[in-house]
Design a protein around this motif. Structure first.
Motif, mmCIF file in Angstrom:
data_model
loop_
_atom_site.group_PDB
_atom_site.id
_atom_site.type_symbol
_atom_site.label_atom_id
_atom_site.label_comp_id
_atom_site.label_asym_id
_atom_site.label_seq_id
_atom_site.Cartn_x
_atom_site.Cartn_y
_atom_site.Cartn_z
ATOM 1 N N PHE A 62 -1.791 -10.784 -29.531
ATOM 2 C CA PHE A 62 -1.936 -10.949 -30.977
ATOM 3 C C PHE A 62 -2.369 -12.363 -31.331
ATOM 4 C CE2 PHE A 62 0.047 -12.218 -35.013
ATOM 5 C CZ PHE A 62 -0.653 -11.371 -35.878
ATOM 6 N N LEU A 63 -1.667 -13.365 -30.791
ATOM 7 C CA LEU A 63 -2.026 -14.751 -31.086
ATOM 8 C C LEU A 63 -3.362 -15.130 -30.459
ATOM 9 C CD1 LEU A 63 1.452 -16.491 -30.670
ATOM 10 C CD2 LEU A 63 0.274 -15.899 -32.789
ATOM 11 N N GLY A 64 -3.729 -14.468 -29.356
ATOM 12 C CA GLY A 64 -5.036 -14.726 -28.767
ATOM 13 C C GLY A 64 -6.173 -14.349 -29.691
ATOM 14 N N PRO A 68 -6.025 -18.629 -31.327
ATOM 15 C CA PRO A 68 -6.233 -18.849 -29.879
ATOM 16 C C PRO A 68 -5.641 -20.157 -29.363
ATOM 17 C CG PRO A 68 -8.258 -18.129 -30.962
ATOM 18 C CD PRO A 68 -7.295 -18.450 -32.049
ATOM 19 N N LYS A 69 -5.630 -21.205 -30.184
ATOM 20 C CA LYS A 69 -5.149 -22.515 -29.727
ATOM 21 C C LYS A 69 -3.680 -22.727 -30.055
ATOM 22 C CE LYS A 69 -9.634 -24.814 -29.942
ATOM 23 N NZ LYS A 69 -10.395 -25.982 -30.442
ATOM 24 N N THR A 70 -2.912 -21.663 -30.149
ATOM 25 C CA THR A 70 -1.505 -21.774 -30.492
ATOM 26 C C THR A 70 -0.714 -22.536 -29.429
ATOM 27 O OG1 THR A 70 0.498 -20.518 -31.007
ATOM 28 C CG2 THR A 70 -1.033 -19.540 -29.428
ATOM 29 N N ARG A 194 -20.602 -23.175 -10.427
ATOM 30 C CA ARG A 194 -19.214 -22.738 -10.563
ATOM 31 C C ARG A 194 -18.559 -23.316 -11.816
ATOM 32 N NH1 ARG A 194 -16.049 -23.067 -4.967
ATOM 33 N NH2 ARG A 194 -14.806 -21.503 -6.077
ATOM 34 N N THR A 195 -19.331 -23.389 -12.889
ATOM 35 C CA THR A 195 -18.824 -23.851 -14.174
ATOM 36 C C THR A 195 -18.832 -22.694 -15.159
ATOM 37 O OG1 THR A 195 -19.656 -26.091 -13.777
ATOM 38 C CG2 THR A 195 -19.173 -25.499 -16.055
ATOM 39 N N TYR A 196 -17.769 -22.575 -15.933
ATOM 40 C CA TYR A 196 -17.643 -21.477 -16.886
ATOM 41 C C TYR A 196 -17.167 -22.013 -18.227
ATOM 42 C CZ TYR A 196 -18.063 -18.622 -12.725
ATOM 43 O OH TYR A 196 -18.517 -18.071 -11.554
ATOM 44 N N HIS A 197 -17.597 -21.341 -19.277
ATOM 45 C CA HIS A 197 -17.262 -21.776 -20.623
ATOM 46 C C HIS A 197 -15.969 -21.116 -21.081
ATOM 47 C CE1 HIS A 197 -18.326 -23.460 -24.594
ATOM 48 N NE2 HIS A 197 -17.638 -22.420 -25.053
ATOM 49 N N CYS A 198 -15.053 -21.917 -21.628
ATOM 50 C CA CYS A 198 -13.814 -21.416 -22.206
ATOM 51 C C CYS A 198 -13.944 -21.456 -23.718
ATOM 52 C CB CYS A 198 -12.617 -22.254 -21.748
ATOM 53 S SG CYS A 198 -11.053 -21.753 -22.503
ATOM 54 N N LYS A 199 -13.850 -20.307 -24.351
ATOM 55 C CA LYS A 199 -13.996 -20.255 -25.799
ATOM 56 C C LYS A 199 -12.781 -20.824 -26.517
ATOM 57 C CE LYS A 199 -17.214 -16.383 -25.979
ATOM 58 N NZ LYS A 199 -17.494 -15.034 -26.529
ATOM 59 N N VAL A 200 -11.632 -20.833 -25.874
ATOM 60 C CA VAL A 200 -10.449 -21.411 -26.494
ATOM 61 C C VAL A 200 -10.552 -22.934 -26.511
ATOM 62 C CG1 VAL A 200 -7.935 -21.584 -26.391
ATOM 63 C CG2 VAL A 200 -9.069 -19.451 -25.761
ATOM 64 N N VAL A 213 -2.091 -20.078 -21.073
ATOM 65 C CA VAL A 213 -1.472 -20.172 -22.400
ATOM 66 C C VAL A 213 -0.153 -20.936 -22.347
ATOM 67 C CG1 VAL A 213 -2.560 -18.057 -23.230
ATOM 68 C CG2 VAL A 213 -0.336 -17.926 -22.091
ATOM 69 N N TRP A 214 0.500 -20.950 -21.177
ATOM 70 C CA TRP A 214 1.789 -21.636 -21.075
ATOM 71 C C TRP A 214 1.634 -23.143 -21.090
ATOM 72 C CZ3 TRP A 214 5.543 -18.384 -21.991
ATOM 73 C CH2 TRP A 214 5.370 -17.045 -21.657
ATOM 74 N N LEU A 215 0.468 -23.646 -20.703
ATOM 75 C CA LEU A 215 0.185 -25.082 -20.784
ATOM 76 C C LEU A 215 -0.797 -25.396 -21.895
ATOM 77 C CD1 LEU A 215 -0.149 -26.032 -16.991
ATOM 78 C CD2 LEU A 215 1.863 -26.188 -18.459
#
Length: 337
Positions: A62-64, A68-70, A194-200, A213-215
């Protein structure tokens, strides 16, 4: 109404009142409420620890979507550690705990927090800096990316022509050889292999393993080793806490002796709910074992991926690097290559 309540939720502070968001308050309130409820009786304990993983899974999804940046899960992890430390030092009968056992628990907990804290702090070092190498043209990148299939629901780094994910690199190319390089469709820039984009995180991550999400940060080349070490120390801490707390509140049975230290396991815990503080120690131990189970599963996955020389993102996307043997993969991981 919810936004109005969140806007009014403030605490006095020097220079003006500070706003407190709901995702900063809910972790400690929810955690304490569930722990206090679980200590009432056996059925409440069974209900709480059956519902808690489902609740966290639902909140993660839900929070994702909505936030997303919770910081909810990072604060949940922090308050969980603080709760277990307080429970161990205050509620667990210290007469049943040897001084060296207490020291071992504090040292392991400190190492866990240190490694995870360092992993979060170093996460930004894995972000690929903005800009275009070798005078690359943003319009050329945009035109090439627009011809690619748009993977809108995943973390992605789009290949303009040929992808080379080997550990040797091989895709650095000169300005006149742009066809051998990778470009991110969201950042509109060339990125290393080997680089990937993180939308968060809104950034490209070098050797991204996953967004944790835990960190509240990405795990990649810059902090992967610290993350694995933090998971290992956390697992040992939780297992030690559960063993010491359960043998203190239940009837212990000696199992074996290691260097003069008798290792014991709990035998009979049928009467723990007759006294509330003893029940709190028991439910804290069950919570620690539940956390240890999920961390052990995550750590096992990490060990498998490291042995195979791939990251979780590459495995999920089906993009595997050129294989080497297991020892070479572990050597490159330990050296941070």
């Amino acid at each position: 109404m919810l936004l109005t309540f969140q806007d009014r939720l403030r605490i006095p502070w020097r220079g003006g009142a500070k706003q407190i968001t709901l995702d900063n308050v809910l972790p400690i309130v929810t955690l304490l409420s569930l722990q206090l409820l679980a200590a009432i009786n056996f059925y409440c304990c069974l209900f709480v620890f059956a519902v808690m993983p489902l609740l966290l899974l639902y909140l993660k999804r839900f929070l994702g979507r909505v936030l997303p940046k919770t910081k909810f899960f990072a604060l949940w992890l922090f308050w969980s550690g603080l709760y277990l430390i307080t429970l161990f030092e205050v509620m667990v009968p210290l007469l049943e705990i040897l001084p060296q056992e207490n020291v071992a628990f504090v040292v392991l907990m400190s190492l866990s927090f240190l490694c995870l804290f360092k992993a979060k702090r170093r996460a930004v070092l894995g972000h690929v800096a903005p800009g275009f190498k070798d005078g690359a043209n943003e319009r050329d990148i945009a035109g090439a990316v627009d011809n690619c299939k748009n993977g809108s629901e995943s973390q992605t780094a789009v290949l303009i022509s040929d992808r080379d994910d080997s550990d040797d690199g091989g895709s650095g190319g000169s300005h006149g050889n742009e066809g051998n390089r990778l470009a991110c469709q969201l950042c509109r820039k060339y990125v290393p292999p080997r680089t990937y984009h993180c939308k968060v995180c809104s950034s490209c991550i070098l050797k991204q393993d996953h967004h944790n999400v835990w960190l509240n940060c990405c795990i990649g080349k810059a902090n992967h080793r610290l993350y694995v070490a933090g998971c290992l120390f956390t697992l040992l801490t939780l297992l030690l806490f559960a063993n010491l707390a359960l043998t203190a509140v239940c009837h212990p049975v000696p199992i074996f002796t290691v260097y003069g230290v008798i290792v014991m396991m709990p035998d009979d815990c049928t009467d723990i709910f007759f006294q509330y503080d003893i029940a709190l120690c028991f439910t804290g131990s069950v919570y620690a074992l539940l956390m240890a189970l999920f961390i052990a599963i995550s750590l096992l996955k990490q060990l498998c991926f490291i042995s195979c020389g791939i990251t979780y993102t590459e495995w999920r996307r089906g993009e595997h690097v050129k294989r080497r043997n297991c020892l070479w993969n572990w050597k490159t991981f330990c050296l941070g290559q």
